[in-house]
Design a protein around this motif. Structure first.
Motif: not given
Lengths: 117, 117
Positions: A5-6, A8-9, A12-13, A15, A79, A82-83, A85-87, A89
């Protein structure tokens, strides 16, 4: 060691800035020296180095120095995280829409809320 | 109106926080009132509202009020935009690896740099 989680923070920050995304796009095409990275950017070398530090801090970019030249390369695994996590969702969202579609197929005559029939 | 790059800045910034990602994950499962969103979070309602504002500012979440209840729902299109940017980078990276693979297949006997043979 950062937990997921940290991390990912931080990814995303990292990017969340157009200059850093430009640097990632450049490094996706292949390794580059810091001066090559800086060339298309309208900013000082120290400013470029600061952006580079943000990208390195989350593991998106690695760099190594040979003589006076620091060469940077991308680390696609971060990368991908991050992808993913979004995928995840998006997939959950699509499943929800599918279930809603199934429901409407199974019960096509359910009246609208507020219908007076 | 934000351009795509400024919107991506805001979306990635919004996702750079575990609480906001938790809120997105909750809303992916379906609409929720602000108090439902706040229930599992160990923070005050004003703090939840601040996170919600960040999510609304970039268009990830929309909300509407009926009576005293504000209900939030996700806008998956904005999430898709962030996923597309990352996926484009991954695809470019994979093409680069494919080209490198093709090169090594076509020229298997190219000596290593620094080889003395």
């Amino acid at each position: 060691m950062l937990n997921d989680s940290a991390l990912l923070d931080r990814v995303f920050q990292a990017l969340a800035d157009a200059t850093r995304r430009d640097m990632v796009e450049r490094l996706i095409r292949g390794p580059a020296s810091v001066s090559e990275l800086a060339r298309p950017l309208a900013m000082s070398l120290p400013a470029v180095m600061q952006h580079l530090q943000v990208l390195e801090a989350c593991g998106l970019v690695r760099s190594g120095k040979v003589g006076r030249v620091r060469t940077c390369h991308i680390e696609p695994g971060v990368l991908r995280m991050a992808e993913d996590w979004i995928a995840t969702q998006r997939t959950s969202w699509e499943h929800r829409l599918d279930r809603l579609g199934d429901y409407l197929t199974d019960y096509p005559d359910v009246p609208d809320q507020g219908s007076t029939s």
